[in-house]
Design a protein around this motif. Sequence first.
Motif, PDB file in Angstrom:
ATOM      1  N   ILE A 333       0.823  -1.224   0.000  1.00 56.04           N
ATOM      2  CA  ILE A 333       0.000   0.000   0.000  1.00 56.04           C
ATOM      3  C   ILE A 333       0.854   1.269   0.000  1.00 56.04           C
ATOM      4  N   TYR A 334       2.152   1.160  -0.275  1.00 58.76           N
ATOM      5  CA  TYR A 334       2.965   2.397  -0.317  1.00 58.76           C
ATOM      6  C   TYR A 334       2.462   3.329  -1.431  1.00 58.76           C
ATOM      7  N   THR A 335       2.146   2.760  -2.601  1.00 56.09           N
ATOM      8  CA  THR A 335       1.692   3.627  -3.701  1.00 56.09           C
ATOM      9  C   THR A 335       0.270   4.149  -3.443  1.00 56.09           C
ATOM     10  N   PRO A 336      -0.663   3.306  -2.947  1.00 53.30           N
ATOM     11  CA  PRO A 336      -1.953   3.869  -2.530  1.00 53.30           C
ATOM     12  C   PRO A 336      -1.814   4.985  -1.480  1.00 53.30           C
ATOM     13  N   ILE A 337      -0.813   4.887  -0.604  1.00 48.32           N
ATOM     14  CA  ILE A 337      -0.622   5.969   0.380  1.00 48.32           C
ATOM     15  C   ILE A 337      -0.211   7.253  -0.346  1.00 48.32           C
TER      16      ILE A 337
END
Length: 380
Positions: A333-337
């Motif tokens: 979820i780094y990119t969704p963050i």
Amino acid sequence: MTTSQASKESYSPGLEGIVAGVTQLSFVNPALNSLMYRGYDIRDLAEHACYEEVAFLLIYGHLPNQKELDTFNTDLRTARKLSPEFINTLKSFPKNANMMDTLRAAVALLSLSDPDVKNDSHEANVRKATRLTGQFASIVAANYRISQGKDPVAPDATLGHAENFLYMLFDEKPDAYLARIFDMTLIAYTDHGFNASTFAARVTTSTLSDLHSGIVSAIGTLKGSLHGGANEEAMKMLLEIGSPDKAEAWVIDALATKKKIMGFGHREYKTGDPRAFLLNDYAKELSERVGQPQWHQTATIVAQTMEREKNILPNVDFPTAYIYYLMKLPIDIYTPIFALARVAGWSSHIIEQLDANRLIRPKAIYEGPDHLSYVPLNQR
Ligand SMILES: CC(C)(COP(=O)(O)OP(=O)(O)OC[C@H]1O[C@@H](n2cnc3c(N)ncnc32)[C@H](O)[C@@H]1OP(=O)(O)O)[C@@H](O)C(=O)NCCC(=O)NCCS
């Protein structure tokens, strides 16, 4: 083969160096290695403001006073609550789906029931921008928990944006220091000139399409590893390297095989990304504070080797990657963050685009055959 002469002299692959519009939102200044949001340096904002103030600044055009911030917070907190029907739909997504794909699908769904679905006025778009800023964090947390077979955690109205996201993810109130560092990463990610996803959002809405469509385009564009996807790839690389003593050789080997080192390089900043400078200090502090200095040490050797071998410096995604890892955030979820921070920037660009719209429609140089005669199907 014909090559049209159209604009050949002005063609720049990847639109590098091309001016494609005017903005008052963020000033990317490579000459000074600085980034400003509506005239405020991001370092000043990251050190003194919270994400909500920065989102308000971008969406409304000025820093909020206390009353304005209170109202904005109430709107964000209202938007955080996802309906049971909506959560049930999120639960129907495949459990192993990519987290940017589930975010994109969820935002597309939200557009169907947005109270301003048929209203594209400036005021309605400001309301949609605020709602989406509140909704994104809840969706990312819910999608991740559902993918792990857990129930989403309801938002806590007593918590700020960053703290509440961490709470909804872990079902535990976060440590104040970790929430503060996380908030700073959100501020660093909030806006960045005409980056690829923002440009995609502006192109979409320049056709007079709606704000949600622009945001869906932006999510799809951010997903790629040359853009937002780089933070996940950077952390996978650090894990593969494993320890400081292996870092230099790993980078030299990777460069020898022409690998791109994720979290390094930038189209605009050639002598350093101000967001990376800002977050690097906190990444070091956090690494030591949680008793895992090896991550900052490994990252430092990777950065030193990249600078020595290629003169290429880290971008925002490099320190962010291991800050998130040290905070125990799941890599998926780094990119969704990144997206849940950037949604305020995307929305503000869409509003700015529509306030002075002109269809974005560039030319292409044609390099294919011409004047061919149609060959009937049975003769091919
Ligand atoms: C961000 C990025 C796409 C900008 O690229 P760009 O402006 O198009 O620059 P180029 O890709 O043309 O790079 C110029 C040169 O530097 C090299 N380079 C750039 N970034 C590099 C990286 N991260 N690792 C290794 N080499 C890199 C290129 O291979 C190229 O070398 P060459 O001239 O020998 O072919 C690029 O730096 C990159 O791919 N970085 C990794 C992904 C990333 O971190 N993205 C997040 C950006 S915030």
